[in-house]
Design an enzyme around this catalytic site. Structure first.
Site, PDB file in Angstrom:
ATOM      1  N   TYR A 103       0.851  -1.303  -0.006  1.00  0.00           N
ATOM      2  CA  TYR A 103      -0.084   0.008  -0.070  1.00  0.00           C
ATOM      3  C   TYR A 103       0.957   1.297   0.126  1.00  0.00           C
ATOM      4  CZ  TYR A 103      -3.131   3.331   1.990  1.00  0.00           C
ATOM      5  OH  TYR A 103      -3.998   4.589   2.146  1.00  0.00           O
TER       6      TYR A 103
ATOM      7  N   ASN B 230       7.841  -9.849  -2.380  1.00  0.00           N
ATOM      8  CA  ASN B 230       7.676 -11.119  -2.293  1.00  0.00           C
ATOM      9  C   ASN B 230       6.146 -11.479  -2.414  1.00  0.00           C
ATOM     10  OD1 ASN B 230       6.404 -10.678   0.222  1.00  0.00           O
ATOM     11  ND2 ASN B 230       7.837 -12.121   1.324  1.00  0.00           N
TER      12      ASN B 230
ATOM     13  N   ALA C  36       8.450  -3.395   3.802  1.00  0.00           N
ATOM     14  CA  ALA C  36       7.849  -4.905   3.709  1.00  0.00           C
ATOM     15  C   ALA C  36       7.729  -5.421   5.124  1.00  0.00           C
ATOM     16  CB  ALA C  36       8.857  -5.661   2.764  1.00  0.00           C
TER      17      ALA C  36
ATOM     18  N   TYR D 244       4.025  -6.160  17.299  1.00  0.00           N
ATOM     19  CA  TYR D 244       4.442  -5.079  16.002  1.00  0.00           C
ATOM     20  C   TYR D 244       4.998  -3.821  16.344  1.00  0.00           C
ATOM     21  CZ  TYR D 244       3.267  -1.845  12.446  1.00  0.00           C
ATOM     22  OH  TYR D 244       3.437  -0.673  11.325  1.00  0.00           O
TER      23      TYR D 244
ATOM     24  N   LYS E  72       9.136  -2.827  15.424  1.00  0.00           N
ATOM     25  CA  LYS E  72       9.558  -1.459  14.886  1.00  0.00           C
ATOM     26  C   LYS E  72      10.699  -0.762  15.570  1.00  0.00           C
ATOM     27  CE  LYS E  72       7.128  -1.552  10.809  1.00  0.00           C
ATOM     28  NZ  LYS E  72       7.586  -1.265   9.600  1.00  0.00           N
TER      29      LYS E  72
ATOM     30  N   PHE F 225       1.216   7.831  11.485  1.00  0.00           N
ATOM     31  CA  PHE F 225       0.050   7.462  11.859  1.00  0.00           C
ATOM     32  C   PHE F 225      -0.798   6.759  11.169  1.00  0.00           C
ATOM     33  CE2 PHE F 225       0.565   9.703  16.101  1.00  0.00           C
ATOM     34  CZ  PHE F 225       2.151   9.970  15.959  1.00  0.00           C
ATOM     35  N   ASN F 226      -1.951   7.341  10.812  1.00  0.00           N
ATOM     36  CA  ASN F 226      -2.831   6.191  10.236  1.00  0.00           C
ATOM     37  C   ASN F 226      -2.955   6.660   8.702  1.00  0.00           C
ATOM     38  OD1 ASN F 226      -3.720   6.160  13.224  1.00  0.00           O
ATOM     39  ND2 ASN F 226      -5.280   4.729  12.054  1.00  0.00           N
TER      40      ASN F 226
ATOM     41  N   HIS G 154      -8.922  -2.098   8.350  1.00  0.00           N
ATOM     42  CA  HIS G 154      -8.688  -0.610   8.498  1.00  0.00           C
ATOM     43  C   HIS G 154     -10.097   0.009   8.324  1.00  0.00           C
ATOM     44  CE1 HIS G 154      -4.363  -1.595   7.805  1.00  0.00           C
ATOM     45  NE2 HIS G 154      -4.448  -0.857   8.730  1.00  0.00           N
TER      46      HIS G 154
HETATM   47  N1  UDP Z   1     -11.981   0.850  13.933  1.00  0.00           N
HETATM   48  C1  UDP Z   1     -13.591   0.548  14.442  1.00  0.00           C
HETATM   49  N2  UDP Z   1     -14.053  -0.516  13.476  1.00  0.00           N
HETATM   50  C2  UDP Z   1     -13.352  -1.166  12.711  1.00  0.00           C
HETATM   51  C3  UDP Z   1     -11.958  -1.179  12.173  1.00  0.00           C
HETATM   52  C4  UDP Z   1     -11.600  -0.005  13.126  1.00  0.00           C
HETATM   53  O1  UDP Z   1     -14.125   1.186  15.189  1.00  0.00           O
HETATM   54  O2  UDP Z   1     -13.856  -1.873  11.897  1.00  0.00           O
HETATM   55  C5  UDP Z   1     -11.341   1.865  14.897  1.00  0.00           C
HETATM   56  C6  UDP Z   1     -10.207   1.367  15.638  1.00  0.00           C
HETATM   57  O3  UDP Z   1     -10.649   1.064  17.050  1.00  0.00           O
HETATM   58  C7  UDP Z   1      -9.460   2.603  15.720  1.00  0.00           C
HETATM   59  C8  UDP Z   1      -9.801   3.315  14.453  1.00  0.00           C
HETATM   60  O4  UDP Z   1     -11.132   2.807  13.850  1.00  0.00           O
HETATM   61  O5  UDP Z   1      -9.953   3.617  16.842  1.00  0.00           O
HETATM   62  C9  UDP Z   1      -8.609   3.148  13.400  1.00  0.00           C
HETATM   63  O6  UDP Z   1      -8.310   1.718  13.363  1.00  0.00           O
HETATM   64  P1  UDP Z   1      -7.624   1.048  12.080  1.00  0.00           P
HETATM   65  O7  UDP Z   1      -7.641  -0.364  12.382  1.00  0.00           O
HETATM   66  O8  UDP Z   1      -7.880   1.509  10.897  1.00  0.00           O
HETATM   67  O9  UDP Z   1      -5.841   1.771  12.509  1.00  0.00           O
HETATM   68  P2  UDP Z   1      -5.071   1.692  13.740  1.00  0.00           P
HETATM   69  O10 UDP Z   1      -5.482   3.018  14.447  1.00  0.00           O
HETATM   70  O11 UDP Z   1      -5.551   0.435  14.538  1.00  0.00           O
HETATM   71  O12 UDP Z   1      -3.853   1.581  13.032  1.00  0.00           O
END
Ligand code: UDP
Length: 329
Positions: free
Chosen positions: A11, A32, A74, A141, A145, A169-170, A189
């Site tokens: 991604y 891979n 990766a 995880y 890192k 961050f996200n 996600h």
């Molecule tokens: N989240 C949620 N429902 C889902 C997936 C994620 O409520 O099906 C929430 C999760 O608890 C977090 C935010 O969305 O607060 C972002 O989650 P994601 O898995 O996208 O990324 P993370 O912050 O875990 O890296």
């Protein structure tokens, strides 16, 4: 520069490959294809199907492609899986990465750009998160890192490796032309799941927790566009000329966005309702995580194009509309 992008079919890696080309560099991809997609890399880009922990493959690419700098995307990145299968994470994210670094050093390639994560901070004592806050990951995880961040410091000191580690961050959104985007399997996600809930491709979204100490009770995250992330990786190149340089940057917009606000943005952009239900908290989710990226802005001149959630979601929506099944290969 000739840049080896390890994980360039994934991604964030695939978006970085596109940005490298746009900036006039020459990307070469090693992937891979365990999680990456061949179709995420344009046919004109040299592509090697192989493993980062294989010194013969990596060594040959470094020499033949005259690589100046390696970028490494990766990693395995499912937090929950890292708790239940930590060895998988230590072997890939730590052991194989150390092999990659060893091969680089033995071939005289000493510039490295590393994908790290805000998960290295665990549950931070302050918000927004600056680079100097203590790092105490709460899952394997994040620990893997941080282990590499620490190894990089030692290698800079001992062998003159120059590196930049970016703590994302996200990561969110997709390329502006909607040709590449987020396609994880399994998908965990929030944004892709909310989009698929809206279109009916997946069941209603579960909102994990509604009693957090946040304004609307749902978790706050810092969603940052994948092309903005990619541009920071390229902006750091000039700083890596000096041997032994070690740089750390937090990359986020600094805008905290709740789960309900993401749902609202998906509804606005798509014109559809996002069916959702409230669910239990997900284990290991900190209530709020958002970045202070002042350092990246001042030192790298990093400019954030997508400051708020709606335009980020708009690019994700366009990608999902164009490729409802993700990549075909
Ligand atoms: N989240 C949620 N429902 C889902 C997936 C994620 O409520 O099906 C929430 C999760 O608890 C977090 C935010 O969305 O607060 C972002 O989650 P994601 O898995 O996208 O990324 P993370 O912050 O875990 O890296």
């Amino acid at each position: 520069m000739n840049v080896l992008v390890v994980g360039g079919a994934g991604y964030i890696g695939s978006h970085c490959v596109r940005q490298l080309q746009a900036a006039g560099h020459r990307p070469v991809v090693l992937d891979n294809l365990v999680f990456g997609h061949r179709a995420a890399v344009a046919p004109d880009i040299p592509f090697y199907d192989g493993d980062l922990g294989d010194p013969d493959t990596v060594g040959q690419i470094l020499i033949e492609e005259k690589i100046d700098l390696v970028m490494h995307f990766a990693a395995f990145a499912y937090v929950g899986e890292s708790v239940t299968d930590p060895l998988k994470y230590y072997f890939n994210n730590v052991v194989a990465t150390l092999r990659l670094l060893e091969t680089m050093l033995s071939e005289g390639v000493t510039k490295f750009v590393f994908s790290s994560t805000c998960a290295t901070f665990g549950i931070p004592e302050r918000m927004p998160i600056t680079e100097d806050l203590p790092q105490a990951p709460i899952n394997p995880y994040g620990q893997t890192k941080l282990d590499i961040e620490n190894a990089l410091k030692a290698l800079a000191h001992a062998h003159g490796l120059s590196f930049a580690a970016f703590r994302y961050f996200n990561a969110a959104g997709a390329a502006e032309d909607a040709t590449i985007g987020e396609a994880h399997d399994p998908e965990s996600h929030l944004i892709p799941l909310a989009i698929d809930a809206a279109t009916g491709r997946r069941p209603p979204l579960k909102v994990f927790g509604q009693d957090y100490p946040t304004p609307d009770g749902t978790c706050l995250r810092d969603y940052v566009h994948v092309d903005d992330l990619s541009r920071a990786h390229i902006a750091v190149f000039d700083k890596l000329d000096e041997p032994g340089t070690g740089l750390f940057y937090n990359l986020g917009t600094g805008t905290p966005t709740s789960v309900l606000e993401v749902i609202e943005a998906v509804e606005k952009v798509s014109g559809l309702k996002v069916p959702y239900e409230m669910a239990e908290r997900r284990a290991g989710d900190p209530p709020a995580l958002y970045a202070d990226s002042a350092k990246a802005k001042s030192e790298l001149g990093w400019e954030i194009k997508y400051q708020t959630i709606e335009p980020i979601v708009a690019t994700a929506w366009a990608w999902h509309q164009a490729h409802p099944e993700g990549f075909q290969e």
